[in-house]
Design a protein around this motif. Sequence first.
Motif, PDB file in Angstrom:
ATOM      1  N   SER A 117       0.844  -1.202   0.000  1.00 51.00           N
ATOM      2  CA  SER A 117       0.000   0.000   0.000  1.00 51.00           C
ATOM      3  C   SER A 117       0.877   1.250   0.000  1.00 51.00           C
ATOM      4  O   SER A 117       1.996   1.220   0.525  1.00 51.00           O
ATOM      5  N   PRO A 118       0.398   2.361  -0.563  1.00 55.56           N
ATOM      6  CA  PRO A 118       1.217   3.582  -0.630  1.00 55.56           C
ATOM      7  C   PRO A 118       1.322   4.320   0.700  1.00 55.56           C
ATOM      8  O   PRO A 118       2.252   5.084   0.902  1.00 55.56           O
ATOM      9  N   ILE A 119       0.351   4.109   1.603  1.00 59.70           N
ATOM     10  CA  ILE A 119       0.406   4.732   2.927  1.00 59.70           C
ATOM     11  C   ILE A 119       0.199   3.651   3.981  1.00 59.70           C
ATOM     12  O   ILE A 119      -0.427   2.618   3.701  1.00 59.70           O
ATOM     13  N   PRO A 120       0.723   3.841   5.199  1.00 58.39           N
ATOM     14  CA  PRO A 120       0.502   2.844   6.262  1.00 58.39           C
ATOM     15  C   PRO A 120      -0.985   2.773   6.609  1.00 58.39           C
ATOM     16  O   PRO A 120      -1.601   3.785   6.927  1.00 58.39           O
ATOM     17  N   LEU A 121      -1.546   1.578   6.544  1.00 62.16           N
ATOM     18  CA  LEU A 121      -2.965   1.405   6.830  1.00 62.16           C
ATOM     19  C   LEU A 121      -3.200   0.825   8.227  1.00 62.16           C
ATOM     20  O   LEU A 121      -4.342   0.598   8.623  1.00 62.16           O
ATOM     21  N   SER A 122      -2.120   0.578   8.952  1.00 61.18           N
ATOM     22  CA  SER A 122      -2.202   0.147  10.347  1.00 61.18           C
ATOM     23  C   SER A 122      -0.876   0.487  11.021  1.00 61.18           C
ATOM     24  O   SER A 122       0.142   0.694  10.354  1.00 61.18           O
ATOM     25  N   PHE A 123      -0.888   0.552  12.352  1.00 61.70           N
ATOM     26  CA  PHE A 123       0.321   0.946  13.070  1.00 61.70           C
ATOM     27  C   PHE A 123       1.444  -0.085  12.923  1.00 61.70           C
ATOM     28  O   PHE A 123       2.614   0.264  13.020  1.00 61.70           O
ATOM     29  N   ASP A 124       1.089  -1.360  12.716  1.00 63.87           N
ATOM     30  CA  ASP A 124       2.157  -2.359  12.617  1.00 63.87           C
ATOM     31  C   ASP A 124       2.872  -2.327  11.275  1.00 63.87           C
ATOM     32  O   ASP A 124       3.795  -3.090  11.046  1.00 63.87           O
ATOM     33  N   GLU A 125       2.448  -1.423  10.375  1.00 62.63           N
ATOM     34  CA  GLU A 125       3.175  -1.237   9.116  1.00 62.63           C
ATOM     35  C   GLU A 125       4.266  -0.179   9.249  1.00 62.63           C
ATOM     36  O   GLU A 125       5.012   0.066   8.295  1.00 62.63           O
ATOM     37  N   LEU A 126       4.343   0.464  10.427  1.00 66.08           N
ATOM     38  CA  LEU A 126       5.378   1.469  10.637  1.00 66.08           C
ATOM     39  C   LEU A 126       6.744   0.793  10.680  1.00 66.08           C
ATOM     40  O   LEU A 126       6.883  -0.350  11.089  1.00 66.08           O
ATOM     41  N   GLY A 127       7.759   1.524  10.271  1.00 64.93           N
ATOM     42  CA  GLY A 127       9.106   0.968  10.278  1.00 64.93           C
ATOM     43  C   GLY A 127       9.450   0.247   8.987  1.00 64.93           C
ATOM     44  O   GLY A 127      10.591  -0.171   8.785  1.00 64.93           O
ATOM     45  N   ARG A 128       8.466   0.070   8.113  1.00 63.21           N
ATOM     46  CA  ARG A 128       8.713  -0.539   6.806  1.00 63.21           C
ATOM     47  C   ARG A 128       8.478   0.506   5.726  1.00 63.21           C
ATOM     48  O   ARG A 128       7.410   1.093   5.673  1.00 63.21           O
ATOM     49  N   GLU A 129       9.463   0.710   4.896  1.00 56.90           N
ATOM     50  CA  GLU A 129       9.373   1.749   3.870  1.00 56.90           C
ATOM     51  C   GLU A 129       8.296   1.399   2.843  1.00 56.90           C
ATOM     52  O   GLU A 129       8.203   0.275   2.361  1.00 56.90           O
ATOM     53  N   LYS A 130       7.452   2.368   2.538  1.00 52.50           N
ATOM     54  CA  LYS A 130       6.439   2.199   1.509  1.00 52.50           C
ATOM     55  C   LYS A 130       7.077   2.475   0.145  1.00 52.50           C
ATOM     56  O   LYS A 130       7.911   3.376   0.007  1.00 52.50           O
ATOM     57  N   SER A 131       6.635   1.716  -0.853  1.00 55.22           N
ATOM     58  CA  SER A 131       7.244   1.870  -2.177  1.00 55.22           C
ATOM     59  C   SER A 131       6.262   1.439  -3.255  1.00 55.22           C
ATOM     60  O   SER A 131       5.207   0.856  -2.968  1.00 55.22           O
ATOM     61  N   LEU A 132       6.620   1.739  -4.486  1.00 53.97           N
ATOM     62  CA  LEU A 132       5.920   1.215  -5.655  1.00 53.97           C
ATOM     63  C   LEU A 132       6.980   0.683  -6.619  1.00 53.97           C
ATOM     64  O   LEU A 132       8.182   0.842  -6.401  1.00 53.97           O
ATOM     65  N   VAL A 133       6.517   0.044  -7.675  1.00 61.61           N
ATOM     66  CA  VAL A 133       7.440  -0.646  -8.574  1.00 61.61           C
ATOM     67  C   VAL A 133       7.348  -0.055  -9.984  1.00 61.61           C
ATOM     68  O   VAL A 133       6.250   0.167 -10.495  1.00 61.61           O
ATOM     69  N   ILE A 134       8.505   0.202 -10.570  1.00 62.26           N
ATOM     70  CA  ILE A 134       8.555   0.596 -11.981  1.00 62.26           C
ATOM     71  C   ILE A 134       9.195  -0.555 -12.751  1.00 62.26           C
ATOM     72  O   ILE A 134      10.321  -0.971 -12.455  1.00 62.26           O
ATOM     73  N   VAL A 135       8.460  -1.084 -13.723  1.00 62.44           N
ATOM     74  CA  VAL A 135       8.931  -2.202 -14.533  1.00 62.44           C
ATOM     75  C   VAL A 135       9.311  -1.670 -15.909  1.00 62.44           C
ATOM     76  O   VAL A 135       8.490  -1.061 -16.603  1.00 62.44           O
ATOM     77  N   ASP A 136      10.564  -1.883 -16.298  1.00 57.93           N
ATOM     78  CA  ASP A 136      11.054  -1.455 -17.613  1.00 57.93           C
ATOM     79  C   ASP A 136      11.133  -2.685 -18.513  1.00 57.93           C
ATOM     80  O   ASP A 136      12.047  -3.500 -18.403  1.00 57.93           O
ATOM     81  N   THR A 137      10.161  -2.848 -19.389  1.00 57.35           N
ATOM     82  CA  THR A 137      10.107  -4.046 -20.232  1.00 57.35           C
ATOM     83  C   THR A 137      11.249  -4.107 -21.241  1.00 57.35           C
ATOM     84  O   THR A 137      11.578  -5.188 -21.737  1.00 57.35           O
ATOM     85  N   ASP A 138      11.864  -2.971 -21.536  1.00 53.28           N
ATOM     86  CA  ASP A 138      12.985  -2.965 -22.484  1.00 53.28           C
ATOM     87  C   ASP A 138      14.194  -3.707 -21.923  1.00 53.28           C
ATOM     88  O   ASP A 138      15.064  -4.148 -22.677  1.00 53.28           O
ATOM     89  N   ALA A 139      14.248  -3.836 -20.585  1.00 46.92           N
ATOM     90  CA  ALA A 139      15.387  -4.497 -19.943  1.00 46.92           C
ATOM     91  C   ALA A 139      15.151  -5.989 -19.742  1.00 46.92           C
ATOM     92  O   ALA A 139      16.035  -6.693 -19.270  1.00 46.92           O
ATOM     93  N   PHE A 140      13.968  -6.491 -20.098  1.00 49.91           N
ATOM     94  CA  PHE A 140      13.687  -7.919 -19.962  1.00 49.91           C
ATOM     95  C   PHE A 140      14.509  -8.718 -20.969  1.00 49.91           C
ATOM     96  O   PHE A 140      14.567  -8.414 -22.150  1.00 49.91           O
ATOM     97  N   GLY A 141      15.168  -9.760 -20.480  1.00 53.18           N
ATOM     98  CA  GLY A 141      15.868 -10.699 -21.360  1.00 53.18           C
ATOM     99  C   GLY A 141      17.078 -10.144 -22.047  1.00 53.18           C
ATOM    100  O   GLY A 141      17.481 -10.643 -23.097  1.00 53.18           O
ATOM    101  N   GLU A 142      17.711  -9.118 -21.458  1.00 54.90           N
ATOM    102  CA  GLU A 142      18.911  -8.549 -22.086  1.00 54.90           C
ATOM    103  C   GLU A 142      20.113  -9.438 -21.789  1.00 54.90           C
ATOM    104  O   GLU A 142      20.672  -9.415 -20.695  1.00 54.90           O
ATOM    105  N   GLN A 143      20.503 -10.269 -22.740  1.00 52.78           N
ATOM    106  CA  GLN A 143      21.626 -11.182 -22.544  1.00 52.78           C
ATOM    107  C   GLN A 143      22.552 -11.189 -23.759  1.00 52.78           C
ATOM    108  O   GLN A 143      23.160 -12.190 -24.091  1.00 52.78           O
TER     109      GLN A 143
END
Length: 449
Positions: free
Chosen positions: A247-273
């Motif tokens: 979640s983007p914001i803490p929705l309960s007190f026991d989520e404190l102390g854990r950094e909130k984040s989101l994910v950016i997926v770059d499909t151009d980097a998939f399978g680069e070998q």
Amino acid sequence: MKILHTSDWHLGQHFMGKSRRDEHKAFIDWLLVLVEKQAIEAVIIAGDIFDTGSPPSYAREMYHQLVLDMKARSCQLVIVAGNHDSVSMLNESKSLLFYLDAQVTSQGNLDDLESHVIPLKDKTGEIGAWVCAVPYLRPKDVMKSLVGQSEQDKKHSLLEQIGDFYQQVFDFACEKNRNLKTPVPIIGTGHLTAMGGQASESVRDLYVGTLEALPTSVFPKFDYLALGHIHRAQAITKDGRFRYSGSPIPLSFDELGREKSLVIVDTDAFGEQGPVMDLFEESQEPIQLVPIPNFQSLQSIKGNLKSLLKQIDELELTVSASFFKGKSLWLEVTVIADEYLSDVHKRLVEAIADKPIELLRVMRKSAIEQKNEVFESRQTLSELTVKEVFEKSLQLNLDVEDEEAVTLTELFNRCLIEMEESQQEADQDLFEATPATETKKSVEKEKPA
């Protein structure tokens, strides 16, 4: 192309009587800046866009304004329903939002696979990825129970049916992919509990029929799986491509102390070998975790009454350091005491008077419950050193002052050293007193026949 994965916004949530409206607005404003800065071409919200099936009007306004803001930035929006979302409510504006490049999948339907496979187009207008948009699967969407089935048979059958649902949608996407000149990545979605995910207090127990959690083997080989429902950001596979955004914001007190984040997926980097052309060139990572700022100060403290009053006094620096747009700090207090304290709430209210602090919840726990929390890692005494056992015992004794704890630790360390020295001397005396012949005989007796 760049795709942003987020989930569990819970627009319209009330947190112990407090509205999260300002936090959600601040998050969305921050998100729109990120979309522009990172040139995001699509955003996937993996369920629970709303907190309830009948969200307040301001939450619906934020939802529709989000669609307009994404359209203004030429960013596609894919929303799948979660267990908190109402199918009928999402369907109200679904057809209209489609013309604003926002596609909503509210319910699983194998009779309409086309609605579950969404093309994402890159800046050139070409298809850059397919999204297998699978929402929260309610039992009626997949269940085909037979008369006379045992509980175990139903569970096994349900697991197969969920897996079959995902596989049919994935196969349909693969078929579309084969019609392209160049195949593109296939991204899946889901709103459920997968094995390996760690939940938090605000996560409602989610059962699909009789299944508590699904193994990762039930999912097809997506290039990326965007999951929702669990509010703590985490990966459930080693390569990190099957993950909860949290979640983007803490929705309960026991989520404190854990950094909130989101994910950016770059499909151009998939399978680069391919061959390495430049040894000093930094490789492009396909998955990037972006930390989300804190939009509301929250704090949870615990201890006996004396300790709590001291901690509240020390919160002044925390409040001033994390102050956000003049907001006060939301505080949760856990009082650890075996005896009943009639004036504890009054004392706490007096302690926060004239401070930018709002007391949202006061809980009471016995010392025994606190001991269980300290040993929640389930370590046995055989896994702990003598010093670790002493330190944990000292932590559990709430009546010991800080100065006394230092003195006791020094005395314990001194006793430990004396005991070890005494044991070494005893071992040495025993070794010297044992004749070599007896030692040899004892060794021979210990040898297996």
